[in-house]
Write an enzyme that holds these catalytic residues in place. Sequence first.
Site, PDB file in Angstrom:
ATOM      1  N   ASP A 165       0.853  -1.195   0.000  1.00 61.50           N
ATOM      2  CA  ASP A 165       0.000   0.000   0.000  1.00 61.50           C
ATOM      3  C   ASP A 165       0.891   1.248   0.000  1.00 61.50           C
ATOM      4  O   ASP A 165       2.118   1.143  -0.009  1.00 61.50           O
ATOM      5  CB  ASP A 165      -0.961  -0.021   1.194  1.00 61.50           C
ATOM      6  N   HIS A 492       1.438  -9.192  -3.068  1.00 63.88           N
ATOM      7  CA  HIS A 492       0.468  -8.093  -3.128  1.00 63.88           C
ATOM      8  C   HIS A 492       1.205  -6.745  -3.071  1.00 63.88           C
ATOM      9  O   HIS A 492       1.903  -6.448  -2.099  1.00 63.88           O
ATOM     10  CB  HIS A 492      -0.484  -8.222  -1.936  1.00 63.88           C
ATOM     11  N   ASP A 540       0.131 -17.743  -3.743  1.00 65.71           N
ATOM     12  CA  ASP A 540       0.979 -16.745  -4.420  1.00 65.71           C
ATOM     13  C   ASP A 540       0.145 -16.004  -5.464  1.00 65.71           C
ATOM     14  O   ASP A 540       0.375 -16.135  -6.661  1.00 65.71           O
ATOM     15  CB  ASP A 540       2.195 -17.420  -5.055  1.00 65.71           C
ATOM     16  N   GLU A 549       1.432 -10.494   1.011  1.00 66.29           N
ATOM     17  CA  GLU A 549       1.910  -9.127   0.803  1.00 66.29           C
ATOM     18  C   GLU A 549       3.429  -9.086   0.995  1.00 66.29           C
ATOM     19  O   GLU A 549       4.027 -10.013   1.528  1.00 66.29           O
ATOM     20  CB  GLU A 549       1.201  -8.163   1.783  1.00 66.29           C
TER      21      GLU A 549
END
Length: 571
Positions: A165, A492, A540, A549
């Site tokens: 993020d 991620h 995955d 992540e």
Amino acid sequence: MPDTGPRVRVNQVGYLPKGPKVGTVVTEATDPLPWELHNAAGAVVARGASTPRGLDASSGQNVQSIDFGAYATAGTGYTLVADGETSRPFDIGSDFYEKLRADSLKFYYPQRSGIAIRDDLRPGYARPAGHVGVAPNKGDTDVPCQPGVCDYSLNVAGGWYDAGDHGKYVVNGGIAVHQVMSEYERSVLARTGEPWKLWDNTLALPESGNRVPDILDEARWEQEFLLKMQVPAGQPLAGMAHHKIHDAAWTGLPLLPDQDPQPRELHAPSTAATLNLAATAAQAARVFLPYDPAFAARNLKAAKAAWAAAKAHPAVYALASDGTGGGAYEDNNVSDEFYWAAAELYLSTGGKEFKDYLLASPLHTADIWAPDGFSWQSVAALGRLDLARIPNALPDRARVRASVAQGADRYLGIIAASPYGVPYAPAGNQWAWGSNSSILNNMEVLATAYDLTGAAKYRTGVLESMDYLLGRNALNQSYVTGYGEVNSHNEHSRWYAHELNADLPNPPVGTLAGGANSGIQDPLAQAKLAGCAPQFCYIDDIESYSTNEEAINWNSALAWVAGFVADQDNG
Ligand code: 9MR
């Protein structure tokens, strides 16, 4: 059940010539099985019988272990054969760990906010600077507080993005930058350390060539950000640190950092963030002193101000409910953060206040070696490890050092009881979000015990645990991108979104996936993995943020341990 390939499991990267070598065979057999080690030409170079280990609760598999540690000839393309199955190939050598030492740290440069990533330094990873105030970014150069929290704005540009993020969180930045600086300190101090491997010109950074160890150049990028998160003098709660800065609302994937259009917001200060700043700034004050005394002094001043502010506001907690647009990083017990900060301040200043605080803290003598490891939320071990490792005048330093060995003995017991040999035993067999980092953090305790005592059993424990991360596990895959024949590479991330947009890259080599997580909190994992035994609670896939992540505090654990392991090639 996913197809996990051959039932003989190995560390798919490799084994040190003078290290333990264990394989695992998944089998119905309960009696020992014959095994063979083959070289790349297919010739049998060793053979023996396996050891039944029984039912493994973390996978639901019956397994046997294969000890081929007596074989010590370096080479590539070995395979282990048992029960009619041939393992994936692996090496015996040490170059790969030397490469992992660097790659796990090189992870950080393209994780940086506030600076363009250069293609000449990271071919294939160039991108514009994120969050510097160029549209559509709102920028981190002038970030207001959430409504009602404060009436000023701060320049909090820079630092590392937390994970996949675009948020930046002081408590997670704290443990991550600490572990990076700690890798440097360990390497300088340790009996077996090779500090020059972390020196200038080792990580291909914009700062390379400045006569400062590259590992410290990278740490400084984050530490400068943490300093900016401190509430300025003259404001209410001056000296505390804002808990975090992130988007007002969650964004989707893919989204390059410079394309994020969301308003950015400073969230309220917290005692936990303040003590993370105190701890890391105190550590930076001693680590940077030989290279930049002014930066060291700036950190020491910030650390002392943060400590005083935390003492004045000891119970300002970050709430679990504050999770819109970014992670909550909640914490309502900060006794461990106080202990860690006091330890770092004491180590850097020798100050009586900090010494008295440590000696009076119940955590100083408590058994803090949790079977599920330390974490961003539980940091007493960071203080204890540094008090053991770094020279100081504590009257009970011998006991402090002995306590690390006691913790390491607990993790050796957990390894011995685990059929796969994993140093991790969370309560109720519930593997946590980021379990790979918990495993690595327990390995840091084992490694520190080896540095302190020289007892070979701790070194063996670290090296055998490495196997789990690099392929000797129920999924028969490595969790480090680019390492091992089958490895995680779709972690991620909003910008390493190759799975969603072929023009974007996969994460760089040396990126650690969060790992098996019994909680499977994301919809993709819930759809695909319902009912999973812990080791199978991983996929995955870029959409599985709760199992797959990438994150700065997970790579810092990998980097710390990779540095230790790379130092073990001497014997
Ligand atoms: O690593 C964090 C883990 O311990 C928590 O259980 C989880 C849920 O709160 O959050 C993890 O941290 C994530 C953060 O909230 C947002 N950025 C990505 C982090 C890694 O997944």
